[in-house]
Enzyme design. Structure first.
Site, mmCIF file in Angstrom:
data_model
loop_
_atom_site.group_PDB
_atom_site.id
_atom_site.type_symbol
_atom_site.label_atom_id
_atom_site.label_comp_id
_atom_site.label_asym_id
_atom_site.label_seq_id
_atom_site.Cartn_x
_atom_site.Cartn_y
_atom_site.Cartn_z
ATOM 1 N N LYS A 124 -124.829 -21.149 -25.976
ATOM 2 C CA LYS A 124 -125.511 -20.991 -25.182
ATOM 3 C C LYS A 124 -127.560 -19.790 -25.295
ATOM 4 C CE LYS A 124 -124.675 -18.009 -22.238
ATOM 5 N NZ LYS A 124 -125.102 -16.846 -21.442
ATOM 6 N N ARG A 140 -110.268 -15.973 -22.879
ATOM 7 C CA ARG A 140 -111.315 -15.522 -22.641
ATOM 8 C C ARG A 140 -112.329 -16.964 -21.330
ATOM 9 N NH1 ARG A 140 -113.433 -13.352 -27.809
ATOM 10 N NH2 ARG A 140 -114.436 -15.444 -28.378
ATOM 11 N N ARG A 178 -115.023 -20.174 -37.169
ATOM 12 C CA ARG A 178 -115.686 -19.495 -37.704
ATOM 13 C C ARG A 178 -115.523 -18.498 -38.481
ATOM 14 N NH1 ARG A 178 -118.790 -17.869 -32.134
ATOM 15 N NH2 ARG A 178 -117.342 -15.719 -32.043
ATOM 16 N N ARG A 232 -113.180 -13.513 -37.389
ATOM 17 C CA ARG A 232 -112.973 -12.401 -36.573
ATOM 18 C C ARG A 232 -111.513 -12.190 -35.546
ATOM 19 N NH1 ARG A 232 -118.000 -11.616 -32.782
ATOM 20 N NH2 ARG A 232 -115.930 -11.244 -31.211
ATOM 21 N N ARG A 288 -124.101 -13.135 -13.074
ATOM 22 C CA ARG A 288 -122.417 -13.462 -13.337
ATOM 23 C C ARG A 288 -121.642 -13.535 -12.134
ATOM 24 N NH1 ARG A 288 -120.510 -12.558 -18.526
ATOM 25 N NH2 ARG A 288 -122.181 -11.540 -19.563
#
Ligand SMILES: [Zn+2]
Length: 220
Positions: free
Chosen positions: A13, A173, A127, A162, A88
């Site tokens: 996004k 999530r 990542r 991370r 949201r």
């Protein structure tokens, strides 16, 4: 053009928001940036935001709405607006619609970048970043040109992942995001079905941009 951009974490996004805002000359309003700026300004509203953030709590709808309503109404936003991370919740969406109606500038499009959970898990869990300069890589989609060596700064060694970029955390999530967004999409489909656009985000960023532009062009 005024649009709301929706997409799960890892949907790309942020990248698409930047590209669209530039292409259509829209002001890109990210709720995170705006809340942080308000907090930093030390205004009475900003101090309210700070008390929630410091306590690790979600900033309540009415506070978010008040801050976003100000941001949306700023004169330079008149030419075009891209909202990212707001609304949201359904109450936030209703408040936004009311505010835009008052201003006589309703939304043109609600755009959802749709990605499958497995694609997001792969993107986020693969990542890696350079511990020295912060350059971002992906173990399969975007490895450094020379294995173990940073393209940007020449660092050699282990790249970092991370702590919360692990599969269980990412899936959790995504579950939380879906719970929040599903009613939001339902709301927009009910009140303005002709404005809702869903774009397949399970592709390379350039392909997603091309699909977005193709679908948005008639509204521009
Ligand atoms: Zn580096």
């Amino acid at each position: 053009m005024r649009i709301v951009l929706l997409g799960a974490p890892g949907a790309g996004k942020g990248t698409q928001a930047k590209r669209l805002a530039e292409k259509y000359n829209m002001v890109h309003l990210s709720s995170g940036d705006i809340l942080r700026a308000e907090k930093a300004s030390g205004s009475p509203l900003g101090r309210k935001v700070a008390t929630y953030m410091v306590a690790g709590k979600l900033v309540p709808d009415e506070v978010v709405v008040e801050i976003m309503a100000q941001a949306v109404a700023a004169p330079r936003q008149a030419s075009g607006l891209l909202l990212d991370g707001f609304p949201r919740t359904v109450p936030q969406a209703q408040a936004l619609d009311a505010q835009l109606d008052r201003l006589g500038t309703p939304l043109d499009r609600v755009v959802m970048i749709d990605v499958s959970e497995d694609v997001v898990v792969d993107r986020i869990c693969g990542r890696r970043s350079c511990p020295k300069c912060g350059a971002i890589y992906h173990v399969t989609h975007l490895p450094p040109k020379v294995a173990g060596r940073c393209d940007q700064c020449g660092y050699q060694g282990q790249f970092e992942q991370r702590d919360d970029d692990t599969e269980p955390v990412v899936r959790q999530r995504l579950g939380a995001y879906r719970k929040l967004t599903a009613p939001l999409l339902e709301y927009y489909r009910r009140v303005s079905p002709d404005k809702v656009l869903v774009v397949d985000g399970n592709r390379r960023p350039d392909e997603v941009t091309a699909a977005l532009v193709a679908k948005l062009a008639p509204a521009a």
